[in-house]
Design an enzyme around this catalytic site. Structure first.
Site, PDB file in Angstrom:
ATOM      1  N   GLN A 126       0.834  -1.209   0.000  1.00 15.17           N
ATOM      2  CA  GLN A 126       0.000   0.000   0.000  1.00 15.17           C
ATOM      3  C   GLN A 126       0.870   1.261   0.000  1.00 15.17           C
ATOM      4  O   GLN A 126       1.592   1.512   0.977  1.00 15.17           O
ATOM      5  CB  GLN A 126      -0.865   0.005   1.277  1.00 15.17           C
ATOM      6  CG  GLN A 126      -1.732   1.232   1.442  1.00 15.17           C
ATOM      7  CD  GLN A 126      -2.426   1.261   2.808  1.00 15.17           C
ATOM      8  OE1 GLN A 126      -1.942   0.645   3.758  1.00 15.17           O
ATOM      9  NE2 GLN A 126      -3.533   1.956   2.914  1.00 15.17           N
ATOM     10  N   GLY A 127       0.776   2.055  -1.034  1.00  8.31           N
ATOM     11  CA  GLY A 127       1.587   3.273  -1.141  1.00  8.31           C
ATOM     12  C   GLY A 127       0.754   4.517  -0.894  1.00  8.31           C
ATOM     13  O   GLY A 127       0.388   5.221  -1.855  1.00  8.31           O
ATOM     14  N   TYR A 128       0.412   4.767   0.360  1.00  9.82           N
ATOM     15  CA  TYR A 128      -0.328   5.978   0.722  1.00  9.82           C
ATOM     16  C   TYR A 128       0.616   7.005   1.359  1.00  9.82           C
ATOM     17  O   TYR A 128       0.815   8.088   0.850  1.00  9.82           O
ATOM     18  CB  TYR A 128      -1.428   5.645   1.743  1.00  9.82           C
ATOM     19  CG  TYR A 128      -2.760   5.215   1.158  1.00  9.82           C
ATOM     20  CD1 TYR A 128      -2.856   4.647  -0.098  1.00  9.82           C
ATOM     21  CD2 TYR A 128      -3.936   5.373   1.901  1.00  9.82           C
ATOM     22  CE1 TYR A 128      -4.083   4.254  -0.608  1.00  9.82           C
ATOM     23  CE2 TYR A 128      -5.171   4.986   1.392  1.00  9.82           C
ATOM     24  CZ  TYR A 128      -5.242   4.426   0.146  1.00  9.82           C
ATOM     25  OH  TYR A 128      -6.461   4.042  -0.339  1.00  9.82           O
ATOM     26  N   SER A 129       1.212   6.634   2.538  1.00 10.95           N
ATOM     27  CA  SER A 129       1.955   7.615   3.345  1.00 10.95           C
ATOM     28  C   SER A 129       3.221   8.100   2.631  1.00 10.95           C
ATOM     29  O   SER A 129       3.876   7.338   1.904  1.00 10.95           O
ATOM     30  CB  SER A 129       2.360   6.997   4.674  1.00 10.95           C
ATOM     31  OG  SER A 129       1.245   6.456   5.313  1.00 10.95           O
ATOM     32  N   GLU A 245      -9.675  -1.055   5.835  1.00 10.20           N
ATOM     33  CA  GLU A 245      -8.431  -1.276   6.581  1.00 10.20           C
ATOM     34  C   GLU A 245      -8.714  -1.341   8.077  1.00 10.20           C
ATOM     35  O   GLU A 245      -8.142  -2.157   8.791  1.00 10.20           O
ATOM     36  CB  GLU A 245      -7.443  -0.139   6.264  1.00 10.20           C
ATOM     37  CG  GLU A 245      -6.069  -0.348   6.870  1.00 10.20           C
ATOM     38  CD  GLU A 245      -5.056   0.731   6.472  1.00 10.20           C
ATOM     39  OE1 GLU A 245      -5.430   1.678   5.756  1.00 10.20           O
ATOM     40  OE2 GLU A 245      -3.903   0.604   6.903  1.00 10.20           O
ATOM     41  N   SER A 377      -3.555   6.830  13.077  1.00 11.99           N
ATOM     42  CA  SER A 377      -3.151   6.771  14.487  1.00 11.99           C
ATOM     43  C   SER A 377      -4.384   6.831  15.394  1.00 11.99           C
ATOM     44  O   SER A 377      -5.455   7.298  14.987  1.00 11.99           O
ATOM     45  CB  SER A 377      -2.198   7.921  14.818  1.00 11.99           C
ATOM     46  OG  SER A 377      -2.934   9.125  14.909  1.00 11.99           O
ATOM     47  N   ASN A 378      -4.207   6.391  16.651  1.00 15.16           N
ATOM     48  CA  ASN A 378      -5.350   6.372  17.571  1.00 15.16           C
ATOM     49  C   ASN A 378      -5.860   7.782  17.873  1.00 15.16           C
ATOM     50  O   ASN A 378      -7.054   7.973  18.132  1.00 15.16           O
ATOM     51  CB  ASN A 378      -4.984   5.611  18.839  1.00 15.16           C
ATOM     52  CG  ASN A 378      -4.965   4.102  18.594  1.00 15.16           C
ATOM     53  OD1 ASN A 378      -4.996   3.664  17.449  1.00 15.16           O
ATOM     54  ND2 ASN A 378      -4.932   3.320  19.651  1.00 15.16           N
ATOM     55  N   GLU A 379      -4.963   8.771  17.812  1.00 11.45           N
ATOM     56  CA  GLU A 379      -5.422  10.157  18.016  1.00 11.45           C
ATOM     57  C   GLU A 379      -6.380  10.553  16.875  1.00 11.45           C
ATOM     58  O   GLU A 379      -7.427  11.164  17.110  1.00 11.45           O
ATOM     59  CB  GLU A 379      -4.235  11.139  18.053  1.00 11.45           C
ATOM     60  CG  GLU A 379      -3.351  11.029  19.280  1.00 11.45           C
ATOM     61  CD  GLU A 379      -2.382   9.850  19.209  1.00 11.45           C
ATOM     62  OE1 GLU A 379      -2.166   9.292  18.119  1.00 11.45           O
ATOM     63  OE2 GLU A 379      -1.831   9.488  20.271  1.00 11.45           O
TER      64      GLU A 379
HETATM   65  C1  LIG Z   1       4.499  -0.270  11.289  1.00 13.59           C
HETATM   66  C2  LIG Z   1       3.806   0.676  10.339  1.00 13.59           C
HETATM   67  C3  LIG Z   1       3.351   0.213   9.126  1.00 13.59           C
HETATM   68  C4  LIG Z   1       2.774   1.091   8.214  1.00 13.59           C
HETATM   69  N1  LIG Z   1       2.403   0.624   6.968  1.00 13.59           N
HETATM   70  C5  LIG Z   1       1.971   1.482   6.034  1.00 13.59           C
HETATM   71  C6  LIG Z   1       1.708   1.033   4.689  1.00 13.59           C
HETATM   72  O1  LIG Z   1       1.857  -0.155   4.370  1.00 13.59           O
HETATM   73  N2  LIG Z   1       1.335   1.939   3.772  1.00 13.59           N
HETATM   74  C7  LIG Z   1       1.160   3.261   4.082  1.00 13.59           C
HETATM   75  O2  LIG Z   1       0.792   4.023   3.198  1.00 13.59           O
HETATM   76  N3  LIG Z   1       1.398   3.727   5.339  1.00 13.59           N
HETATM   77  C8  LIG Z   1       1.805   2.860   6.310  1.00 13.59           C
HETATM   78  N4  LIG Z   1       2.075   3.319   7.584  1.00 13.59           N
HETATM   79  C9  LIG Z   1       2.002   4.754   7.842  1.00 13.59           C
HETATM   80  C10 LIG Z   1       0.900   5.160   8.804  1.00 13.59           C
HETATM   81  O3  LIG Z   1      -0.343   5.162   8.159  1.00 13.59           O
HETATM   82  C11 LIG Z   1       1.294   6.540   9.346  1.00 13.59           C
HETATM   83  O4  LIG Z   1       2.471   6.384  10.120  1.00 13.59           O
HETATM   84  C12 LIG Z   1       0.200   7.156  10.186  1.00 13.59           C
HETATM   85  O5  LIG Z   1      -0.892   7.504   9.392  1.00 13.59           O
HETATM   86  C13 LIG Z   1       0.720   8.407  10.946  1.00 13.59           C
HETATM   87  O6  LIG Z   1       1.310   9.295  10.064  1.00 13.59           O
HETATM   88  P1  LIG Z   1       2.782   9.897  10.331  1.00 13.59           P
HETATM   89  O7  LIG Z   1       3.694   8.744  10.608  1.00 13.59           O
HETATM   90  O8  LIG Z   1       3.124  10.767   9.174  1.00 13.59           O
HETATM   91  O9  LIG Z   1       2.659  10.719  11.651  1.00 13.59           O
HETATM   92  P2  LIG Z   1       2.056  12.190  11.796  1.00 13.59           P
HETATM   93  O10 LIG Z   1       0.832  12.314  10.966  1.00 13.59           O
HETATM   94  O11 LIG Z   1       3.145  13.168  11.572  1.00 13.59           O
HETATM   95  O12 LIG Z   1       1.626  12.192  13.316  1.00 13.59           O
HETATM   96  C14 LIG Z   1       2.571  12.347  14.374  1.00 13.59           C
HETATM   97  C15 LIG Z   1       1.815  12.345  15.680  1.00 13.59           C
HETATM   98  O13 LIG Z   1       0.891  13.444  15.726  1.00 13.59           O
HETATM   99  C16 LIG Z   1      -0.439  12.997  15.948  1.00 13.59           C
HETATM  100  N5  LIG Z   1      -1.364  13.809  15.142  1.00 13.59           N
HETATM  101  C17 LIG Z   1      -1.238  14.140  13.827  1.00 13.59           C
HETATM  102  N6  LIG Z   1      -2.295  14.881  13.429  1.00 13.59           N
HETATM  103  C18 LIG Z   1      -3.120  14.996  14.510  1.00 13.59           C
HETATM  104  C19 LIG Z   1      -4.377  15.644  14.726  1.00 13.59           C
HETATM  105  N7  LIG Z   1      -5.012  16.291  13.747  1.00 13.59           N
HETATM  106  N8  LIG Z   1      -4.940  15.564  15.969  1.00 13.59           N
HETATM  107  C20 LIG Z   1      -4.310  14.885  16.972  1.00 13.59           C
HETATM  108  N9  LIG Z   1      -3.103  14.284  16.830  1.00 13.59           N
HETATM  109  C21 LIG Z   1      -2.520  14.327  15.600  1.00 13.59           C
HETATM  110  C22 LIG Z   1      -0.444  11.545  15.470  1.00 13.59           C
HETATM  111  O14 LIG Z   1      -1.446  10.798  16.120  1.00 13.59           O
HETATM  112  C23 LIG Z   1       0.948  11.088  15.852  1.00 13.59           C
HETATM  113  O15 LIG Z   1       0.975  10.721  17.213  1.00 13.59           O
HETATM  114  C24 LIG Z   1       2.617   2.457   8.547  1.00 13.59           C
HETATM  115  C25 LIG Z   1       3.058   2.910   9.787  1.00 13.59           C
HETATM  116  C26 LIG Z   1       3.648   2.049  10.677  1.00 13.59           C
HETATM  117  C27 LIG Z   1       4.138   2.575  11.996  1.00 13.59           C
END
Ligand SMILES: Cc1cc2nc3c(=O)[nH]c(=O)nc-3n(C[C@H](O)[C@H](O)[C@H](O)COP(=O)(O)OP(=O)(O)OC[C@H]3O[C@@H](n4cnc5c(N)ncnc54)[C@H](O)[C@@H]3O)c2cc1C
Length: 392
Positions: A126-129, A245, A377-379
Protein backbone atom coordinates in the site's frame (compact mmCIF):
# COMPACT_ATOMS: atom_id res chain seq x y z
CA UNK A 1 -30.29 -6.94 20.82
CA UNK A 2 -28.99 -10.52 20.67
CA UNK A 3 -25.36 -11.00 21.67
CA UNK A 4 -25.40 -14.81 21.58
CA UNK A 5 -24.51 -17.05 18.68
CA UNK A 6 -27.39 -19.04 17.21
CA UNK A 7 -27.10 -22.89 17.18
CA UNK A 8 -26.14 -22.66 13.47
CA UNK A 9 -23.44 -20.11 14.24
CA UNK A 10 -22.08 -22.27 17.04
CA UNK A 11 -22.00 -25.27 14.68
CA UNK A 12 -20.17 -23.13 12.11
CA UNK A 13 -17.60 -22.12 14.74
CA UNK A 14 -17.00 -25.76 15.63
CA UNK A 15 -16.50 -26.62 11.94
CA UNK A 16 -13.96 -23.84 11.48
CA UNK A 17 -12.18 -24.79 14.70
CA UNK A 18 -12.01 -28.45 13.65
CA UNK A 19 -10.70 -27.60 10.17
CA UNK A 20 -8.05 -25.26 11.58
CA UNK A 21 -6.82 -27.86 14.05
CA UNK A 22 -6.27 -30.26 11.14
CA UNK A 23 -4.91 -27.93 8.47
CA UNK A 24 -2.90 -25.20 10.20
CA UNK A 25 0.73 -26.39 9.77
CA UNK A 26 2.37 -26.78 13.19
CA UNK A 27 5.52 -24.94 12.12
CA UNK A 28 3.51 -21.87 11.05
CA UNK A 29 1.52 -21.89 14.28
CA UNK A 30 4.74 -22.25 16.23
CA UNK A 31 6.18 -19.14 14.55
CA UNK A 32 3.03 -17.12 15.28
CA UNK A 33 2.60 -18.04 18.93
CA UNK A 34 6.31 -17.68 19.68
CA UNK A 35 6.59 -14.33 17.90
CA UNK A 36 9.05 -15.52 15.26
CA UNK A 37 9.24 -13.55 12.03
CA UNK A 38 7.12 -14.94 9.19
CA UNK A 39 8.80 -14.78 5.79
CA UNK A 40 7.14 -14.37 2.40
CA UNK A 41 6.96 -18.15 1.85
CA UNK A 42 5.21 -18.63 5.22
CA UNK A 43 2.63 -15.97 4.44
CA UNK A 44 1.95 -17.29 0.95
CA UNK A 45 1.84 -20.90 2.14
CA UNK A 46 -1.03 -20.16 4.51
CA UNK A 47 -2.75 -17.93 1.94
CA UNK A 48 -2.69 -20.79 -0.61
CA UNK A 49 -3.97 -23.40 1.89
CA UNK A 50 -6.98 -21.17 2.53
CA UNK A 51 -7.39 -20.41 -1.20
CA UNK A 52 -7.53 -24.17 -1.91
CA UNK A 53 -10.21 -24.57 0.74
CA UNK A 54 -12.11 -21.59 -0.74
CA UNK A 55 -11.81 -19.54 2.45
CA UNK A 56 -9.21 -16.95 1.57
CA UNK A 57 -11.58 -14.13 0.63
CA UNK A 58 -14.88 -14.70 2.46
CA UNK A 59 -16.11 -11.14 1.91
CA UNK A 60 -15.69 -11.14 -1.90
CA UNK A 61 -18.75 -11.74 -4.10
CA UNK A 62 -19.26 -15.45 -4.74
CA UNK A 63 -18.53 -15.17 -8.47
CA UNK A 64 -14.99 -14.13 -7.55
CA UNK A 65 -14.52 -16.76 -4.82
CA UNK A 66 -16.37 -15.31 -1.79
CA UNK A 67 -18.01 -17.71 0.65
CA UNK A 68 -21.40 -16.01 1.02
CA UNK A 69 -21.02 -16.21 4.81
CA UNK A 70 -23.06 -13.91 7.00
CA UNK A 71 -21.24 -11.08 8.78
CA UNK A 72 -21.35 -13.12 11.96
CA UNK A 73 -19.80 -16.16 10.27
CA UNK A 74 -17.07 -13.95 8.82
CA UNK A 75 -16.36 -12.59 12.27
CA UNK A 76 -16.30 -16.08 13.79
CA UNK A 77 -13.87 -17.24 11.10
CA UNK A 78 -11.59 -14.28 11.72
CA UNK A 79 -11.56 -14.78 15.48
CA UNK A 80 -11.01 -18.53 15.25
CA UNK A 81 -8.01 -17.93 12.97
CA UNK A 82 -6.55 -15.54 15.54
CA UNK A 83 -7.30 -17.85 18.45
CA UNK A 84 -5.76 -20.85 16.66
CA UNK A 85 -2.52 -18.92 15.99
CA UNK A 86 -2.87 -18.84 12.20
CA UNK A 87 -0.58 -16.45 10.30
CA UNK A 88 -2.30 -13.21 9.34
CA UNK A 89 -3.60 -12.94 5.80
CA UNK A 90 -1.78 -10.09 4.15
CA UNK A 91 -4.53 -7.53 3.69
CA UNK A 92 -3.12 -5.34 0.91
CA UNK A 93 -4.35 -7.47 -2.00
CA UNK A 94 -7.26 -9.35 -0.42
CA UNK A 95 -8.83 -6.68 1.76
CA UNK A 96 -7.73 -3.39 0.28
CA UNK A 97 -6.97 -3.55 -3.43
CA UNK A 98 -9.65 -6.16 -4.21
CA UNK A 99 -12.62 -4.30 -2.64
CA UNK A 100 -11.47 -1.19 -4.50
CA UNK A 101 -11.32 -3.03 -7.82
CA UNK A 102 -14.70 -4.65 -7.17
CA UNK A 103 -16.21 -1.22 -6.48
CA UNK A 104 -14.35 1.03 -8.93
CA UNK A 105 -12.33 -1.20 -11.30
CA UNK A 106 -13.06 -1.88 -14.98
CA UNK A 107 -13.96 -5.41 -16.09
CA UNK A 108 -10.46 -5.78 -17.55
CA UNK A 109 -8.87 -4.75 -14.25
CA UNK A 110 -11.03 -7.20 -12.29
CA UNK A 111 -10.22 -10.06 -14.70
CA UNK A 112 -6.53 -9.27 -14.66
CA UNK A 113 -5.92 -8.79 -10.94
CA UNK A 114 -8.57 -10.51 -8.82
CA UNK A 115 -7.84 -14.18 -9.66
CA UNK A 116 -4.11 -13.59 -9.08
CA UNK A 117 -4.80 -11.94 -5.72
CA UNK A 118 -7.08 -14.82 -4.76
CA UNK A 119 -4.50 -17.50 -5.62
CA UNK A 120 -1.67 -15.60 -3.91
CA UNK A 121 0.22 -15.13 -7.19
CA UNK A 122 0.72 -11.40 -6.71
CA UNK A 123 1.85 -9.87 -3.44
CA UNK A 124 0.60 -6.28 -3.01
CA UNK A 125 1.60 -3.34 -0.83
CA UNK A 126 0.00 0.00 0.00
CA UNK A 127 1.59 3.27 -1.14
CA UNK A 128 -0.33 5.98 0.72
CA UNK A 129 1.95 7.62 3.34
CA UNK A 130 4.78 9.97 2.41
CA UNK A 131 7.28 11.88 4.54
CA UNK A 132 5.10 14.65 6.04
CA UNK A 133 1.88 13.12 4.68
CA UNK A 134 0.63 10.48 7.10
CA UNK A 135 -2.28 11.72 9.19
CA UNK A 136 -2.51 14.62 6.77
CA UNK A 137 -2.67 12.30 3.78
CA UNK A 138 -4.26 14.85 1.45
CA UNK A 139 -0.98 16.79 1.44
CA UNK A 140 0.75 14.02 -0.53
CA UNK A 141 3.19 15.16 -3.22
CA UNK A 142 4.17 12.15 -5.36
CA UNK A 143 3.22 13.37 -8.81
CA UNK A 144 2.02 11.56 -11.91
CA UNK A 145 2.21 13.43 -15.20
CA UNK A 146 0.27 12.06 -18.16
CA UNK A 147 2.38 11.62 -21.29
CA UNK A 148 0.51 9.85 -24.10
CA UNK A 149 -0.53 6.38 -22.94
CA UNK A 150 1.54 6.56 -19.71
CA UNK A 151 1.76 8.42 -16.44
CA UNK A 152 5.25 9.33 -15.35
CA UNK A 153 5.46 8.98 -11.56
CA UNK A 154 8.07 10.72 -9.40
CA UNK A 155 8.17 10.93 -5.60
CA UNK A 156 8.53 8.94 -2.41
CA UNK A 157 6.35 6.72 -0.24
CA UNK A 158 7.29 5.72 3.31
CA UNK A 159 6.38 3.07 5.91
CA UNK A 160 5.37 0.78 3.04
CA UNK A 161 4.74 -2.55 4.76
CA UNK A 162 6.25 -5.51 2.92
CA UNK A 163 7.22 -3.52 -0.17
CA UNK A 164 10.31 -5.73 -0.19
CA UNK A 165 8.08 -8.76 -0.88
CA UNK A 166 5.64 -7.01 -3.19
CA UNK A 167 5.00 -7.57 -6.89
CA UNK A 168 2.57 -4.63 -7.08
CA UNK A 169 1.85 -1.42 -5.20
CA UNK A 170 -1.36 0.62 -5.22
CA UNK A 171 -0.52 4.28 -4.89
CA UNK A 172 -2.12 7.61 -4.31
CA UNK A 173 -0.50 10.16 -6.63
CA UNK A 174 -1.14 13.79 -7.47
CA UNK A 175 -2.25 14.18 -11.07
CA UNK A 176 -3.31 17.82 -10.76
CA UNK A 177 -1.25 20.12 -8.56
CA UNK A 178 -3.45 23.13 -9.31
CA UNK A 179 -6.82 21.99 -7.88
CA UNK A 180 -8.39 24.32 -5.34
CA UNK A 181 -9.05 21.55 -2.82
CA UNK A 182 -6.11 19.32 -1.83
CA UNK A 183 -8.35 16.23 -1.94
CA UNK A 184 -9.05 16.87 -5.61
CA UNK A 185 -6.36 16.12 -8.17
CA UNK A 186 -5.34 12.88 -6.43
CA UNK A 187 -5.52 9.63 -8.42
CA UNK A 188 -5.24 5.92 -7.60
CA UNK A 189 -2.67 3.98 -9.66
CA UNK A 190 -1.64 0.32 -9.76
CA UNK A 191 2.11 0.04 -10.27
CA UNK A 192 4.17 -3.03 -11.12
CA UNK A 193 7.10 -3.08 -8.66
CA UNK A 194 9.42 -4.36 -11.41
CA UNK A 195 9.03 -1.16 -13.44
CA UNK A 196 12.38 0.63 -13.97
CA UNK A 197 12.86 3.64 -11.67
CA UNK A 198 11.50 2.04 -8.47
CA UNK A 199 13.85 1.64 -5.50
CA UNK A 200 12.88 -0.04 -2.20
CA UNK A 201 14.95 0.84 0.86
CA UNK A 202 14.41 -0.98 4.19
CA UNK A 203 13.49 0.80 7.44
CA UNK A 204 14.58 -1.33 10.39
CA UNK A 205 12.18 -0.93 13.32
CA UNK A 206 13.29 -0.71 16.94
CA UNK A 207 12.83 -4.46 17.45
CA UNK A 208 15.40 -5.05 14.70
CA UNK A 209 12.75 -6.40 12.33
CA UNK A 210 12.22 -5.49 8.69
CA UNK A 211 8.50 -4.90 8.00
CA UNK A 212 8.48 -1.45 6.45
CA UNK A 213 10.30 0.40 3.72
CA UNK A 214 10.77 3.59 1.80
CA UNK A 215 9.79 3.36 -1.86
CA UNK A 216 11.25 5.84 -4.34
CA UNK A 217 9.80 6.55 -7.80
CA UNK A 218 12.11 8.15 -10.34
CA UNK A 219 10.22 8.86 -13.57
CA UNK A 220 8.39 5.53 -13.42
CA UNK A 221 6.23 4.85 -16.50
CA UNK A 222 2.79 3.50 -15.61
CA UNK A 223 0.29 2.58 -18.37
CA UNK A 224 -2.91 4.69 -18.24
CA UNK A 225 -5.00 1.51 -18.03
CA UNK A 226 -3.61 1.10 -14.49
CA UNK A 227 -5.65 4.09 -13.29
CA UNK A 228 -8.55 3.01 -11.03
CA UNK A 229 -11.72 5.13 -11.14
CA UNK A 230 -11.51 8.52 -12.87
CA UNK A 231 -8.42 10.68 -12.89
CA UNK A 232 -8.62 13.06 -9.91
CA UNK A 233 -11.06 10.81 -7.99
CA UNK A 234 -8.41 8.97 -5.97
CA UNK A 235 -9.55 10.50 -2.68
CA UNK A 236 -12.94 8.80 -3.01
CA UNK A 237 -11.14 5.49 -3.56
CA UNK A 238 -8.74 6.17 -0.67
CA UNK A 239 -11.54 6.81 1.83
CA UNK A 240 -13.44 3.71 0.71
CA UNK A 241 -10.31 1.62 1.26
CA UNK A 242 -9.49 3.06 4.70
CA UNK A 243 -12.87 1.86 6.04
CA UNK A 244 -11.90 -1.69 5.05
CA UNK A 245 -8.43 -1.28 6.58
CA UNK A 246 -9.84 -0.40 10.01
CA UNK A 247 -12.43 -3.19 10.17
CA UNK A 248 -9.75 -5.79 10.89
CA UNK A 249 -7.79 -4.01 13.61
CA UNK A 250 -9.63 -5.35 16.73
CA UNK A 251 -7.88 -8.76 16.59
CA UNK A 252 -9.94 -10.14 19.45
CA UNK A 253 -9.11 -13.81 18.79
CA UNK A 254 -5.39 -13.04 18.86
CA UNK A 255 -5.68 -11.11 22.09
CA UNK A 256 -7.66 -13.93 23.72
CA UNK A 257 -4.93 -16.41 22.83
CA UNK A 258 -2.21 -14.08 24.08
CA UNK A 259 -4.07 -13.43 27.33
CA UNK A 260 -4.15 -17.18 27.90
CA UNK A 261 -0.39 -17.36 27.24
CA UNK A 262 0.10 -14.49 29.69
CA UNK A 263 -1.81 -16.36 32.39
CA UNK A 264 0.32 -19.45 31.81
CA UNK A 265 3.48 -17.35 32.00
CA UNK A 266 2.32 -15.70 35.25
CA UNK A 267 1.56 -19.11 36.73
CA UNK A 268 5.16 -20.23 35.98
CA UNK A 269 6.98 -17.14 37.29
CA UNK A 270 7.61 -17.05 41.03
CA UNK A 271 7.46 -13.92 43.18
CA UNK A 272 8.16 -14.06 46.93
CA UNK A 273 7.80 -17.82 46.83
CA UNK A 274 4.41 -17.76 45.10
CA UNK A 275 3.36 -17.80 41.45
CA UNK A 276 3.09 -14.25 40.09
CA UNK A 277 -0.42 -15.06 38.93
CA UNK A 278 -1.46 -15.13 42.60
CA UNK A 279 -0.04 -11.67 43.33
CA UNK A 280 -3.05 -9.38 43.93
CA UNK A 281 -1.53 -6.37 42.17
CA UNK A 282 -0.59 -8.39 39.10
CA UNK A 283 -3.99 -10.10 39.05
CA UNK A 284 -5.66 -6.74 39.26
CA UNK A 285 -3.80 -5.51 36.16
CA UNK A 286 -4.47 -8.71 34.29
CA UNK A 287 -8.16 -8.69 35.15
CA UNK A 288 -8.53 -5.13 33.95
CA UNK A 289 -7.21 -6.12 30.53
CA UNK A 290 -9.42 -9.19 30.46
CA UNK A 291 -12.50 -7.12 31.28
CA UNK A 292 -11.57 -4.60 28.57
CA UNK A 293 -11.23 -7.45 26.10
CA UNK A 294 -14.65 -8.82 27.05
CA UNK A 295 -16.12 -5.34 26.64
CA UNK A 296 -14.48 -5.03 23.22
CA UNK A 297 -15.92 -8.37 22.17
CA UNK A 298 -19.38 -7.31 23.28
CA UNK A 299 -18.99 -4.03 21.39
CA UNK A 300 -17.96 -5.99 18.32
CA UNK A 301 -20.98 -8.27 18.69
CA UNK A 302 -23.17 -5.19 18.99
CA UNK A 303 -21.83 -3.91 15.65
CA UNK A 304 -22.41 -7.34 14.15
CA UNK A 305 -25.99 -7.30 15.34
CA UNK A 306 -26.36 -3.93 13.60
CA UNK A 307 -24.83 -5.36 10.44
CA UNK A 308 -27.16 -8.36 10.64
CA UNK A 309 -29.95 -5.82 10.54
CA UNK A 310 -28.46 -4.17 7.44
CA UNK A 311 -27.07 -1.08 9.21
CA UNK A 312 -23.36 -0.68 8.38
CA UNK A 313 -21.26 0.67 11.27
CA UNK A 314 -19.74 4.05 10.60
CA UNK A 315 -17.25 5.95 12.72
CA UNK A 316 -17.69 3.37 15.52
CA UNK A 317 -15.19 1.16 13.65
CA UNK A 318 -12.61 3.59 15.06
CA UNK A 319 -13.55 2.45 18.56
CA UNK A 320 -12.52 -1.13 17.69
CA UNK A 321 -9.21 0.14 16.40
CA UNK A 322 -8.46 2.20 19.51
CA UNK A 323 -9.49 -0.37 22.11
CA UNK A 324 -8.20 -3.37 20.15
CA UNK A 325 -4.72 -1.89 19.82
CA UNK A 326 -4.63 -0.60 23.41
CA UNK A 327 -5.39 -4.14 24.60
CA UNK A 328 -2.74 -5.66 22.32
CA UNK A 329 -0.18 -3.25 23.75
CA UNK A 330 -1.32 -3.79 27.35
CA UNK A 331 -0.85 -7.55 26.98
CA UNK A 332 2.74 -7.06 25.79
CA UNK A 333 3.39 -4.79 28.80
CA UNK A 334 2.07 -7.39 31.23
CA UNK A 335 4.09 -10.10 29.53
CA UNK A 336 7.22 -8.02 30.06
CA UNK A 337 6.32 -7.57 33.73
CA UNK A 338 5.61 -11.26 34.12
CA UNK A 339 8.87 -12.34 32.51
CA UNK A 340 11.00 -9.76 34.35
CA UNK A 341 14.71 -10.17 33.52
CA UNK A 342 13.95 -13.21 31.32
CA UNK A 343 12.46 -10.76 28.81
CA UNK A 344 15.86 -9.22 28.21
CA UNK A 345 17.70 -11.82 26.19
CA UNK A 346 20.43 -9.30 25.48
CA UNK A 347 21.33 -9.22 29.21
CA UNK A 348 22.30 -12.75 30.26
CA UNK A 349 21.60 -13.36 33.93
CA UNK A 350 23.64 -15.95 35.80
CA UNK A 351 21.96 -19.26 36.58
CA UNK A 352 18.92 -18.46 34.44
CA UNK A 353 17.58 -21.02 32.03
CA UNK A 354 17.25 -19.60 28.55
CA UNK A 355 13.61 -19.47 27.55
CA UNK A 356 13.03 -18.80 23.85
CA UNK A 357 9.54 -17.42 24.36
CA UNK A 358 10.36 -14.86 27.04
CA UNK A 359 13.58 -13.94 25.26
CA UNK A 360 11.50 -12.47 22.43
CA UNK A 361 9.21 -10.41 24.62
CA UNK A 362 11.26 -7.20 24.66
CA UNK A 363 11.36 -7.16 20.86
CA UNK A 364 7.66 -7.96 20.71
CA UNK A 365 6.89 -5.17 23.18
CA UNK A 366 8.80 -2.68 21.02
CA UNK A 367 7.19 -3.94 17.82
CA UNK A 368 3.64 -3.62 19.13
CA UNK A 369 4.04 0.14 19.69
CA UNK A 370 3.27 0.39 15.97
CA UNK A 371 -0.35 -0.70 16.35
CA UNK A 372 -1.55 2.64 17.71
CA UNK A 373 0.12 4.42 14.75
CA UNK A 374 -0.70 2.41 11.64
CA UNK A 375 -4.07 2.33 9.86
CA UNK A 376 -4.61 5.91 11.07
CA UNK A 377 -3.15 6.77 14.49
CA UNK A 378 -5.35 6.37 17.57
CA UNK A 379 -5.42 10.16 18.02
CA UNK A 380 -6.86 10.48 14.52
CA UNK A 381 -9.42 7.76 15.31
CA UNK A 382 -10.49 9.76 18.37
CA UNK A 383 -10.90 12.83 16.15
CA UNK A 384 -13.08 10.80 13.78
CA UNK A 385 -15.31 9.62 16.64
CA UNK A 386 -15.54 13.14 18.04
CA UNK A 387 -16.52 14.60 14.68
CA UNK A 388 -19.03 11.89 13.85
CA UNK A 389 -20.72 11.36 17.19
CA UNK A 390 -20.20 14.58 19.12
CA UNK A 391 -20.66 16.75 16.01
CA UNK A 392 -17.54 18.75 16.94
C1 LIG B 1 4.50 -0.27 11.29
C2 LIG B 1 3.81 0.68 10.34
C3 LIG B 1 3.35 0.21 9.13
C4 LIG B 1 2.77 1.09 8.21
N1 LIG B 1 2.40 0.62 6.97
C5 LIG B 1 1.97 1.48 6.03
C6 LIG B 1 1.71 1.03 4.69
O1 LIG B 1 1.86 -0.15 4.37
N2 LIG B 1 1.34 1.94 3.77
C7 LIG B 1 1.16 3.26 4.08
O2 LIG B 1 0.79 4.02 3.20
N3 LIG B 1 1.40 3.73 5.34
C8 LIG B 1 1.80 2.86 6.31
N4 LIG B 1 2.07 3.32 7.58
C9 LIG B 1 2.00 4.75 7.84
C10 LIG B 1 0.90 5.16 8.80
O3 LIG B 1 -0.34 5.16 8.16
C11 LIG B 1 1.29 6.54 9.35
O4 LIG B 1 2.47 6.38 10.12
C12 LIG B 1 0.20 7.16 10.19
O5 LIG B 1 -0.89 7.50 9.39
C13 LIG B 1 0.72 8.41 10.95
O6 LIG B 1 1.31 9.29 10.06
P1 LIG B 1 2.78 9.90 10.33
O7 LIG B 1 3.69 8.74 10.61
O8 LIG B 1 3.12 10.77 9.17
O9 LIG B 1 2.66 10.72 11.65
P2 LIG B 1 2.06 12.19 11.80
O10 LIG B 1 0.83 12.31 10.97
O11 LIG B 1 3.14 13.17 11.57
O12 LIG B 1 1.63 12.19 13.32
C14 LIG B 1 2.57 12.35 14.37
C15 LIG B 1 1.81 12.34 15.68
O13 LIG B 1 0.89 13.44 15.73
C16 LIG B 1 -0.44 13.00 15.95
N5 LIG B 1 -1.36 13.81 15.14
C17 LIG B 1 -1.24 14.14 13.83
N6 LIG B 1 -2.29 14.88 13.43
C18 LIG B 1 -3.12 15.00 14.51
C19 LIG B 1 -4.38 15.64 14.73
N7 LIG B 1 -5.01 16.29 13.75
N8 LIG B 1 -4.94 15.56 15.97
C20 LIG B 1 -4.31 14.89 16.97
N9 LIG B 1 -3.10 14.28 16.83
C21 LIG B 1 -2.52 14.33 15.60
C22 LIG B 1 -0.44 11.55 15.47
O14 LIG B 1 -1.45 10.80 16.12
C23 LIG B 1 0.95 11.09 15.85
O15 LIG B 1 0.98 10.72 17.21
C24 LIG B 1 2.62 2.46 8.55
C25 LIG B 1 3.06 2.91 9.79
C26 LIG B 1 3.65 2.05 10.68
C27 LIG B 1 4.14 2.58 12.00
Amino acid sequence: MDLNYSPEETAFRDDVRGWLSEHLPAELRDKVVNYRELNKDDLLRWHRILAKKGWVAPEWPTEWGGTDWTVVERYIFEEEMGYAGAPPLIPFGLRMCAPVLLRFGTDEQKQKYLPRIYQGEDFWCQGYSEPGSGSDLASLKTRAVKQGDHYVVTGQKIWTTQAHFADWIFCLVRTDAKSDKRQEGISFLLIDMKTPGITVRPIILMDGGHDVNEVFFDEVKVPVENLVHDEGKGWTVAKYLLGYERMGTGRIGNSKRELQTLKELAARQMKDGKPLGEDPRFRDRLTRVEVELMALEITNLRFLDQLRGGRPPGAEVSMLKIKGTEIQQAITELMMQAAGPFAQAFRPVDNMDFDHFTARLAARYCNMRKTSIYAGSNEIQRNIIAKATLQL
